[in-house]
Design an enzyme around this catalytic site. Structure first.
Site, PDB file in Angstrom:
ATOM      1  N   LYS A 177      35.034   3.860 -25.963  1.00 16.76           N
ATOM      2  CA  LYS A 177      35.511   3.870 -27.348  1.00 16.76           C
ATOM      3  C   LYS A 177      37.029   3.977 -27.430  1.00 16.76           C
ATOM      4  O   LYS A 177      37.709   4.279 -26.444  1.00 16.76           O
ATOM      5  CB  LYS A 177      34.861   5.014 -28.124  1.00 16.76           C
TER       6      LYS A 177
ATOM      7  N   HIS B  37      28.876  -1.782 -38.702  1.00 20.53           N
ATOM      8  CA  HIS B  37      28.403  -2.151 -37.374  1.00 20.53           C
ATOM      9  C   HIS B  37      28.564  -3.644 -37.199  1.00 20.53           C
ATOM     10  O   HIS B  37      28.131  -4.419 -38.035  1.00 20.53           O
ATOM     11  CB  HIS B  37      26.952  -1.702 -37.195  1.00 20.53           C
TER      12      HIS B  37
ATOM     13  N   HIS C 224      30.434   0.082 -33.309  1.00 22.71           N
ATOM     14  CA  HIS C 224      30.492   1.018 -34.441  1.00 22.71           C
ATOM     15  C   HIS C 224      31.962   1.202 -34.762  1.00 22.71           C
ATOM     16  O   HIS C 224      32.759   1.340 -33.845  1.00 22.71           O
ATOM     17  CB  HIS C 224      29.993   2.419 -34.070  1.00 22.71           C
TER      18      HIS C 224
ATOM     19  N   CYS D 136      23.614   3.749 -38.215  1.00 21.93           N
ATOM     20  CA  CYS D 136      23.364   2.624 -37.319  1.00 21.93           C
ATOM     21  C   CYS D 136      21.897   2.219 -37.190  1.00 21.93           C
ATOM     22  O   CYS D 136      21.603   1.018 -37.193  1.00 21.93           O
ATOM     23  CB  CYS D 136      24.012   2.831 -35.957  1.00 21.93           C
TER      24      CYS D 136
ATOM     25  N   ASP E 296      31.419   3.391 -42.726  1.00 23.51           N
ATOM     26  CA  ASP E 296      30.782   2.907 -41.519  1.00 23.51           C
ATOM     27  C   ASP E 296      30.624   1.391 -41.545  1.00 23.51           C
ATOM     28  O   ASP E 296      30.496   0.797 -42.608  1.00 23.51           O
ATOM     29  CB  ASP E 296      29.392   3.547 -41.452  1.00 23.51           C
TER      30      ASP E 296
ATOM     31  N   ARG F  40      24.421  16.193 -41.293  1.00 25.11           N
ATOM     32  CA  ARG F  40      24.293  16.741 -39.949  1.00 25.11           C
ATOM     33  C   ARG F  40      24.321  18.255 -40.033  1.00 25.11           C
ATOM     34  O   ARG F  40      25.137  18.821 -40.729  1.00 25.11           O
ATOM     35  CB  ARG F  40      25.444  16.261 -39.061  1.00 25.11           C
TER      36      ARG F  40
ATOM     37  N   GLN G 167      30.532   8.275 -44.415  1.00 24.88           N
ATOM     38  CA  GLN G 167      31.306   7.513 -43.432  1.00 24.88           C
ATOM     39  C   GLN G 167      31.661   6.153 -44.007  1.00 24.88           C
ATOM     40  O   GLN G 167      30.855   5.562 -44.716  1.00 24.88           O
ATOM     41  CB  GLN G 167      30.461   7.279 -42.178  1.00 24.88           C
TER      42      GLN G 167
END
Length: 643
Positions: free
Chosen positions: A472, A388, A518, A337, A386, A366, A384
């Site tokens: 979320k 946004h 997200h 992000c 991912d 991570r 991911q």
RNA sequence: GCCGACGUAGCUCAGCGGUAGAGCACUUCCUUGGUAAGGAAGAGGUCAUGGGUUCAAGUCCCAUCGUUGGCUCCA
């Protein structure tokens, strides 16, 4: 007389002091035999506890989650009794029911115990269960409770009692065993017909690693022997489907000590599978108005200071990489992000540009504690799916709905039909834990709730489960074995737009702050592939298969024709291989079956003469002859249907 | 990170103080076979790594690394 309201809305009158068991008896004897406990005005009670006032009553049996929980909680007490009888002097911590079964944390003192002792414990267990000992509830004063456990020398129970208010303490006794317990319990021990101790592990008292480590014994019990057998079969099946095992057997991925723990290496077949998943989602996202971006694997420390992640996670992340000359610090990116925020800031944005949807299959790193790593489901480097979405506050709901559509489309294509969505909202009592204005939270929470409702999602709502930066919606799927997995997630974020000072110019010609969403339908590709492997036991839908067919010539004589068949079938969407080994056809078939290749094309004299192939389907067997065109159409059709 | 278990051939595992084993996979040869294992021969191991005990250590002890079941954590 008191009025009892049953779940179907019917109201019956009974004498004051009636029990749930007696109510069941008034309906049918069979029901009465199966009642384990009851929900009285939403609270679970013993089925033999007198009801003294008007109440809503729901009888709980093995078919209710609450019934099972009661059954397993009682089962834990019986385990404690068995342990106390076999190992006198054992001290007891807590023994709750869990999702499947129960555990008891115990302190055996000097005594060492291992899973080799399970058989002996199980035998004792059943011996106790058969005594049909009743669970009896007694209210005690705090002083009496302390006296009892002081005498018994059980410091763990004393530790628990210490925190309990006087007047609310109850003991439950069955046979020779008395335990501090809120209850409720099943009527007697004979309801338990089958037991299996499943696991043994260490667990700190009260989950505190400065406290003493107790032995946690896990077990599961059933009211019927046959249910235990079914359960054991399910466990066996789960072992067969373990993605770590199948990943190795099907040559999808591996790990290497040298590369480092938790860092998956995707083998060619696994990569082919993953690439198919990626291009599938890319196509869907392109249709849904996403734009693909690419950002580097590292980011400057300042990026994470701005995002706030440095402060919150910096100490628990992989430590920074330093440039040799300038001493600048870079972090491996733990999420995409912040990079995407900087892409948003590339140029001034107008309200007319929004929403802007930036997607990236971004690999993030991570630090996970070594004990946490597990196959592909828990790794230190993962990708991911991912994206946004930067939008105006008034667009949040609609964007949410579009994301839900996308997630459901993905689930459907991959055969996950059983899912629920969890709406995670903030805890209204602890508003200071969260950032962002009340007004914005209200807006976002309503947007999620309405979006989920309008999409007809099956939802559960959890207060206090929101992220600190926004509410979320998480998707939980149930796989073919009924196990729950958390996959996709959609999160509203007010924090990052604020921290990165993202803006757009509104129709009023003033600067406004966009809202960020997200979202990741798969979550992590690694984790998703792991779940998918276990869900379909390695028999992926045809369109995902790294190799969809294999050509099996019966002997060398047909090699040339077989090769021409392979060439005419292989194209961008369909991919197969050929088995030219000097082996008999039975052997080639067996090996292809084990590799779970969906279609086998047997080619010999007959086929070569008439220019066809003999098709055999994985695990189904011979399906007859087809021309190459017919087979191609068949494959394309099957790919289309499942996609 | 903490506690427990485990680490032997590419894979699955046996051996638990006295000269490293099996099945499958692999290589070569024979076999040209019609829907889930054709036959023979061969090659393959510092028994995770490093210390220690012992006349002698895959085997017993300690440490490290890794895997694993839990605990704790998870942007």
């Amino acid at each position: 007389m008191i009025k009892i309201t049953l779940p179907d809305g019917s109201i019956k009158e009974f004498e004051q002091g009636i029990t749930a068991h007696q109510i069941a008896l008034s309906i049918s004897e069979g029901l009465a035999r199966n009642v384990l406990a009851a929900e009285i005005n939403g609270q679970t009670w013993d089925s033999n506890r007198p009801i003294t006032a008007d109440a809503n009553v729901k009888l709980l049996t093995w078919n209710d989650a609450g019934g099972k929980a009661t059954f397993w909680h009682s089962s834990a007490h019986v385990l404690a009794e068995a342990l106390e009888s076999l190992y006198p002097g054992t001290k007891f911590g807590i023994g709750p029911a869990i999702e499947t079964g129960f555990y008891y944390d115990v302190d055996f003192g000097e005594h060492q115990i291992s899973s080799d002792d399970f058989k002996r414990i199980e035998d004792k267990y059943l011996e106790i269960a058969r005594t049909k000992a009743e669970f009896t509830r007694t209210a005690v004063t705090k002083t009496d409770a302390i006296d009892y456990f002081t005498l018994k020398g059980d410091e763990y129970k004393l530790d628990l009692i210490k925190d309990l208010p006087d007047g609310s303490i109850t003991f439950y006794q069955q046979g020779n065993f008395t335990d501090l317990c809120r209850g409720p319990h099943i009527p007697n021990t004979s309801f338990i017909k089958a037991v299996k101790l499943t696991n043994i592990a260490g667990a700190y008292w009260r989950g505190d690693e400065t406290k003493k480590q107790l032995t946690r014994i896990y077990g599961v019990t059933f009211p019927k022997q046959s249910e235990l057998s079914e359960y054991l079969l399910m466990i066996e099946e789960a072992k067969k489907r373990d993605h770590r095992k199948l990943g190795k057997e099907l040559e999808l991925f591996t790990f290497s000590e040298k590369v480092g723990m938790g860092l998956p290496l995707w083998l060619p077949k696994g990569t082919a599978l993953r690439e198919r998943l990626v291009s599938f989602l890319q196509k869907a996202q392109q249709k849904a108005g996403y734009e693909q971006v690419i950002t580097p694997h590292i980011g400057h420390k300042n990026l994470y200071i701005t995002s706030g992640h440095y402060e919150k996670y910096g100490a628990d992340a992989f430590q920074p990489i330093k440039t040799p000359q300038e001493g600048e610090e870079f972090f491996l990116k733990p999420m995409n992000c912040p990079h995407h925020c900087e892409i948003y800031k590339f140029k001034p944005r107008s309200y007319k540009d929004l929403p802007i949807r930036l997607a990236e299959f971004g690999t993030v790193y991570r630090y996970e504690q070594s004990g946490e790593l597990h196959g592909l489901t828990r790794v230190r480097g993962f990708t991911q799916d991912d994206a946004h979405i930067f939008c105006r506050p008034d667009q949040v709901k609609n964007e949410f709905k579009k994301v839900i559509d996308l997630v459901l489309y993905v689930f459907k294509a991959l055969g996950f039909d059983n899912y629920t969505a969890q709406i995670s909202l903030r805890d209204p009592a602890k508003k200071t834990k969260y950032i962002g204005s009340d007004e914005n939270w209200q807006l976002a929470e309503n947007a999620i709730i309405e979006a989920a409702q309008e999409k007809g999602l099956n939802t559960v709502t959890e207060l206090g489960e929101a992220a600190f930066y926004g509410p979320k919606l998480d998707f939980m799927v149930k796989d073919a074995l009924g196990r729950k997995w958390q996959l996709g997630t959609i999160q509203v974020d007010y924090n990052l737009p604020e921290r990165f000072e993202l803006e757009y110019t509104g129709s009023d010609n003033l600067k406004h702050r966009p809202v960020m969403i997200h979202r990741a339908p798969f979550g992590s590709l690694e984790r998703f592939v792991a779940v998918l492997i276990e869900h379909c036991a390695g028999n992926f839908p045809l369109w995902l298969m790294p190799q969809q067919f294999i050509v099996l010539p019966i002997s060398e004589k047909y090699e040339e024709y077989a090769k021409s068949v392979l060439d005419s079938l292989n194209n961008n969407d369909i991919c197969g291989l050929i088995d030219l080994r000097d082996e008999k056809i039975g052997r080639k078939i067996r090996d292809a079956e084990i590799k779970k290749i969906p279609y086998m094309l047997v080619i010999g004299e007959k086929e070569m003469e008439s220019g066809v192939v003999s098709v055999r389907k994985h695990s189904a067997g011979d399906v007859g002859e087809m021309t190459i065109e017919a087979f191609t159409n068949h494959l394309e059709q099957e790919i289309k249907i499942s996609n």
